[in-house]
Motif scaffolding. Structure first.
Motif, PDB file in Angstrom:
ATOM      1  N   GLY A  13      -5.895  -8.691   4.460  1.00  0.00           N
ATOM      2  CA  GLY A  13      -6.365  -9.168   5.766  1.00  0.00           C
ATOM      3  C   GLY A  13      -6.766  -8.026   6.693  1.00  0.00           C
ATOM      4  O   GLY A  13      -6.509  -6.856   6.388  1.00  0.00           O
ATOM      5  N   PHE A  17      -9.622  -2.759   2.819  1.00  0.00           N
ATOM      6  CA  PHE A  17     -10.730  -2.184   2.054  1.00  0.00           C
ATOM      7  C   PHE A  17     -10.817  -2.741   0.629  1.00  0.00           C
ATOM      8  O   PHE A  17     -11.711  -3.519   0.294  1.00  0.00           O
ATOM      9  CB  PHE A  17     -10.573  -0.652   2.058  1.00  0.00           C
ATOM     10  N   ILE A  18      -9.876  -2.382  -0.226  1.00  0.00           N
ATOM     11  CA  ILE A  18     -10.133  -2.521  -1.665  1.00  0.00           C
ATOM     12  C   ILE A  18     -10.057  -3.965  -2.144  1.00  0.00           C
ATOM     13  O   ILE A  18     -10.592  -4.310  -3.203  1.00  0.00           O
ATOM     14  CB  ILE A  18      -9.197  -1.588  -2.486  1.00  0.00           C
ATOM     15  N   ASN A  88       0.848   1.696  -0.662  1.00  0.00           N
ATOM     16  CA  ASN A  88       1.708   1.976  -1.823  1.00  0.00           C
ATOM     17  C   ASN A  88       3.166   1.518  -1.672  1.00  0.00           C
ATOM     18  O   ASN A  88       3.810   1.159  -2.662  1.00  0.00           O
ATOM     19  CB  ASN A  88       1.693   3.484  -2.122  1.00  0.00           C
ATOM     20  N   GLU A 108      -2.363  -2.447  -7.545  1.00  0.00           N
ATOM     21  CA  GLU A 108      -3.110  -1.230  -7.233  1.00  0.00           C
ATOM     22  C   GLU A 108      -2.295   0.018  -7.597  1.00  0.00           C
ATOM     23  O   GLU A 108      -1.087  -0.038  -7.798  1.00  0.00           O
ATOM     24  CB  GLU A 108      -3.507  -1.218  -5.739  1.00  0.00           C
ATOM     25  N   LYS A 109      -3.001   1.115  -7.705  1.00  0.00           N
ATOM     26  CA  LYS A 109      -2.388   2.407  -7.966  1.00  0.00           C
ATOM     27  C   LYS A 109      -2.120   3.112  -6.646  1.00  0.00           C
ATOM     28  O   LYS A 109      -2.762   2.717  -5.663  1.00  0.00           O
ATOM     29  CB  LYS A 109      -3.241   3.282  -8.880  1.00  0.00           C
ATOM     30  N   THR A 137      -9.502   1.824 -11.642  1.00  0.00           N
ATOM     31  CA  THR A 137     -10.855   1.278 -11.638  1.00  0.00           C
ATOM     32  C   THR A 137     -11.776   1.861 -12.700  1.00  0.00           C
ATOM     33  O   THR A 137     -12.486   1.132 -13.402  1.00  0.00           O
ATOM     34  CB  THR A 137     -11.494   1.620 -10.266  1.00  0.00           C
ATOM     35  N   GLN A 182      -7.298   3.026   7.010  1.00  0.00           N
ATOM     36  CA  GLN A 182      -7.040   3.540   5.658  1.00  0.00           C
ATOM     37  C   GLN A 182      -6.449   4.951   5.705  1.00  0.00           C
ATOM     38  O   GLN A 182      -5.657   5.318   4.835  1.00  0.00           O
ATOM     39  CB  GLN A 182      -8.329   3.532   4.817  1.00  0.00           C
ATOM     40  N   TRP A 185      -2.135   5.143   6.928  1.00  0.00           N
ATOM     41  CA  TRP A 185      -0.991   5.003   6.025  1.00  0.00           C
ATOM     42  C   TRP A 185      -1.043   6.039   4.886  1.00  0.00           C
ATOM     43  O   TRP A 185      -0.011   6.411   4.325  1.00  0.00           O
ATOM     44  CB  TRP A 185      -0.861   3.573   5.502  1.00  0.00           C
TER      45      TRP A 185
HETATM   46  N1  LIG Z   1      -8.394   1.459  -7.458  1.00  0.00           N
HETATM   47  C1  LIG Z   1      -9.107   2.002  -6.511  1.00  0.00           C
HETATM   48  O1  LIG Z   1     -10.201   2.482  -6.757  1.00  0.00           O
HETATM   49  C2  LIG Z   1      -8.561   2.011  -5.109  1.00  0.00           C
HETATM   50  C3  LIG Z   1      -9.399   2.278  -4.010  1.00  0.00           C
HETATM   51  C4  LIG Z   1      -8.845   2.187  -2.725  1.00  0.00           C
HETATM   52  C5  LIG Z   1      -7.509   1.885  -2.542  1.00  0.00           C
HETATM   53  N2  LIG Z   1      -6.713   1.679  -3.636  1.00  0.00           N
HETATM   54  C6  LIG Z   1      -5.288   1.338  -3.474  1.00  0.00           C
HETATM   55  O2  LIG Z   1      -5.224   0.016  -2.948  1.00  0.00           O
HETATM   56  C7  LIG Z   1      -4.136  -0.128  -2.052  1.00  0.00           C
HETATM   57  C8  LIG Z   1      -4.675  -0.600  -0.696  1.00  0.00           C
HETATM   58  O3  LIG Z   1      -5.558   0.373  -0.182  1.00  0.00           O
HETATM   59  P1  LIG Z   1      -6.642  -0.015   0.945  1.00  0.00           P
HETATM   60  O4  LIG Z   1      -7.437   1.199   1.191  1.00  0.00           O
HETATM   61  O5  LIG Z   1      -7.337  -1.257   0.590  1.00  0.00           O
HETATM   62  O6  LIG Z   1      -5.661  -0.268   2.180  1.00  0.00           O
HETATM   63  P2  LIG Z   1      -5.984  -1.098   3.493  1.00  0.00           P
HETATM   64  O7  LIG Z   1      -5.169  -0.515   4.569  1.00  0.00           O
HETATM   65  O8  LIG Z   1      -7.459  -1.190   3.674  1.00  0.00           O
HETATM   66  O9  LIG Z   1      -5.469  -2.564   3.146  1.00  0.00           O
HETATM   67  C9  LIG Z   1      -4.099  -2.824   2.955  1.00  0.00           C
HETATM   68  C10 LIG Z   1      -3.839  -4.286   3.267  1.00  0.00           C
HETATM   69  O10 LIG Z   1      -2.478  -4.587   3.007  1.00  0.00           O
HETATM   70  C11 LIG Z   1      -1.952  -5.362   4.089  1.00  0.00           C
HETATM   71  N3  LIG Z   1      -0.503  -5.266   4.103  1.00  0.00           N
HETATM   72  C12 LIG Z   1       0.300  -4.214   4.398  1.00  0.00           C
HETATM   73  N4  LIG Z   1       1.594  -4.554   4.271  1.00  0.00           N
HETATM   74  C13 LIG Z   1       1.624  -5.857   3.861  1.00  0.00           C
HETATM   75  C14 LIG Z   1       2.642  -6.788   3.577  1.00  0.00           C
HETATM   76  N5  LIG Z   1       3.937  -6.433   3.658  1.00  0.00           N
HETATM   77  N6  LIG Z   1       2.298  -8.022   3.187  1.00  0.00           N
HETATM   78  C15 LIG Z   1       1.006  -8.403   3.099  1.00  0.00           C
HETATM   79  N7  LIG Z   1      -0.024  -7.555   3.372  1.00  0.00           N
HETATM   80  C16 LIG Z   1       0.286  -6.317   3.756  1.00  0.00           C
HETATM   81  C17 LIG Z   1      -2.657  -4.771   5.286  1.00  0.00           C
HETATM   82  O11 LIG Z   1      -2.567  -5.632   6.391  1.00  0.00           O
HETATM   83  C18 LIG Z   1      -4.070  -4.670   4.723  1.00  0.00           C
HETATM   84  O12 LIG Z   1      -4.683  -5.943   4.735  1.00  0.00           O
HETATM   85  C19 LIG Z   1      -3.460   1.228  -2.025  1.00  0.00           C
HETATM   86  O13 LIG Z   1      -2.380   1.255  -2.902  1.00  0.00           O
HETATM   87  C20 LIG Z   1      -4.536   2.205  -2.501  1.00  0.00           C
HETATM   88  O14 LIG Z   1      -4.006   3.347  -3.144  1.00  0.00           O
HETATM   89  C21 LIG Z   1      -7.229   1.748  -4.892  1.00  0.00           C
END
Ligand SMILES: NC(=O)c1ccc[n+]([C@@H]2O[C@H](COP(=O)([O-])OP(=O)(O)OC[C@H]3O[C@@H](n4cnc5c(N)ncnc54)[C@H](O)[C@@H]3O)[C@@H](O)[C@H]2O)c1
Length: 395
Positions: A13, A17-18, A88, A108-109, A137, A182, A185
């Motif tokens: 929400g 991002f991902i 994470n 996710e990693k 990915t 992003q 955290w």
């Molecule tokens: N595989 C990839 O290529 C790739 C790329 C980017 C990020 N990631 C990983 O994906 C994860 C998220 O990264 P991001 O950049 O999307 O973060 P982000 O901050 O954009 O999104 C995180 C989401 O989690 C929600 N959240 C946090 N605590 C929560 C809870 N207790 N319950 C429910 N929702 C909760 C936040 O509100 C937000 O919506 C990380 O672990 C990151 O390492 C992986």
């Protein structure tokens, strides 16, 4: 026609991002769909965000509620897997709870924050036999899978040297001070873990190395550095590695190189030739052989027995059920390949077949464990100014 698998989101929400790349990948085949979500840590906002989702989903105030409600739903509405796309520090708990509730996990990693947590996840997944994928990915690119075939088939000879890197520039300034979601955290040890850059993108570089070569890192000499003043975690991560075959590798990552976007790449130098690949040009890979013009391979344009490739290139690397070559595949397609392969395993498991993950298809929970073990070993080495430090025995 099979009913689509039901996916529940943990996170996703308010400016996330991902989740959006996963969401596209989940829907691309029409055989999986997002049906529910616990999208935000605050219950009220989580419900509002779910109500504002572009199509109807069941909203929950927390992932605890989503998991607890699942068993009482009619069978066709129950979740087949959850997708964990939170920072994470919110990987371990929902993953563990979902497995115990009999729900498969796509996480996710990096897998979690500590090796203790990672070991518990591996043990639980093995004990309960619940499918578990880790979202590395770039294993989903055709070129990465083809690279694995080339290297592990021995077409480059013995691997002597690997340079696996992921270089970015978006954290070259103190972006976190602006409140950018992003960034905020990712530089906080409580939410990111013991390593910033290493955990965020160094783990991808490590996974590419292990996946393509099939080799393990046995010892590391690590320098984890912070260039941006006041940042509590590394933003530059350089690790010299000994490999299980006696070869050497560099696993490096940086977030402070201005102008670099998502420059993930791998070079594998063997006794007969070298392979080079870059994720920003994901559809081709180059092979260098001594005294020959370079060979460039594209998805969908491979001729077995061409003087370099053997005649028996696996069919799955030749015929791809996606778009013809030259219509470029990218990041979303890589995610789609992972979800597609995970779907097969989840369907087989639901049909009563014991789950046995295939590390050729997507990163397993054990691969997530290796990522965390690598980070902890690098941290130990780095505080000792790069002293050679052995990786723990595989779990
Ligand atoms: N595989 C990839 O290529 C790739 C790329 C980017 C990020 N990631 C990983 O994906 C994860 C998220 O990264 P991001 O950049 O999307 O973060 P982000 O901050 O954009 O999104 C995180 C989401 O989690 C929600 N959240 C946090 N605590 C929560 C809870 N207790 N319950 C429910 N929702 C909760 C936040 O509100 C937000 O919506 C990380 O672990 C990151 O390492 C992986």
């Amino acid at each position: 026609m099979a009913t689509p698998l039901n996916v529940g989101l943990v996170g996703g929400g308010k400016g996330a991002f991902i989740v959006h790349a996963h969401e596209k990948a989940i829907h691309v085949d029409g055989t999986r769909r997002v049906v529910a979500g616990a999208l935000y840590p605050e219950p009220k906002v989580a419900l509002e965000e779910a109500a504002a989702w572009p199509y109807p989903i069941r909203g929950y105030g927390s992932y605890d509620d989503m998991i607890a409600a699942n068993a009482a739903l009619p069978a066709e509405e129950r979740l087949d897997y959850i997708l964990i796309v939170t920072p994470n520090h919110v990987h371990y708990d929902p993953a563990m709870k979902a497995m115990k509730a009999g729900i498969a996990v796509f996480c996710e990693k990096p897998l979690c924050l500590t090796l203790k947590e990672a070991s518990a996840l591996v043990k639980t997944s093995r004990k309960l036999g619940v499918p578990f994928a880790v979202a590395h990915t770039y294993l989903g690119h055709w070129t990465t899978r083809f690279s694995r075939f080339i290297v592990q088939r021995g077409l480059l000879g013995d691997v002597r040297w690997v340079d696996s890197s992921y270089i970015q520039g978006w954290l070259a300034t103190k972006l976190e001070a602006t409140g950018q979601q992003q960034a905020t955290w990712r530089v906080d040890p409580k939410r990111a873990g013991g390593s910033g850059c290493g955990g965020d993108i160094g783990t991808h570089a490590l996974m590419q190395l292990r996946y393509v070569t099939g080799l393990d890192v046995t010892d590391v000499s690590a320098q984890m550095e912070t260039f941006v003043e006041g940042r509590p975690l590394d933003d530059h991560f350089t690790v010299y590695c000994r490999l299980s075959n006696g070869g050497r590798a560099l696993v490096r990552a940086s977030q402070i190189c201005i102008g670099f976007k998502n420059e993930l790449g791998i070079d594998v130098a063997g006794t007969k030739g070298t392979l080079r690949w870059k994720q920003e040009e994901p559809e081709r890979l180059t092979i260098h052989l001594p005294n020959q013009p370079d060979r460039v391979y594209w998805r969908g344009a491979v001729t077995p027995g061409d003087g370099f490739l053997p005649k028996d290139v696996p069919a799955e690397l030749l015929a791809e059920p996606t778009i013809p070559s030259g219509h470029p595949e990218g990041f979303h397609d890589a995610f789609a390949r992972l979800h597609r392969d995970f779907e097969r395993d989840v369907r087989a498991w639901k049909a009563g077949k014991p789950f046995k993950g295939d590390p050729a298809k997507y990163a397993q929970v054990e691969d997530g464990w290796v990522g965390i073990a690598f980070l902890e070993t690098c941290l130990k080495s780095s505080v000792k100014k790069g002293a050679w430090t052995a990786m723990p025995r595989p779990i």
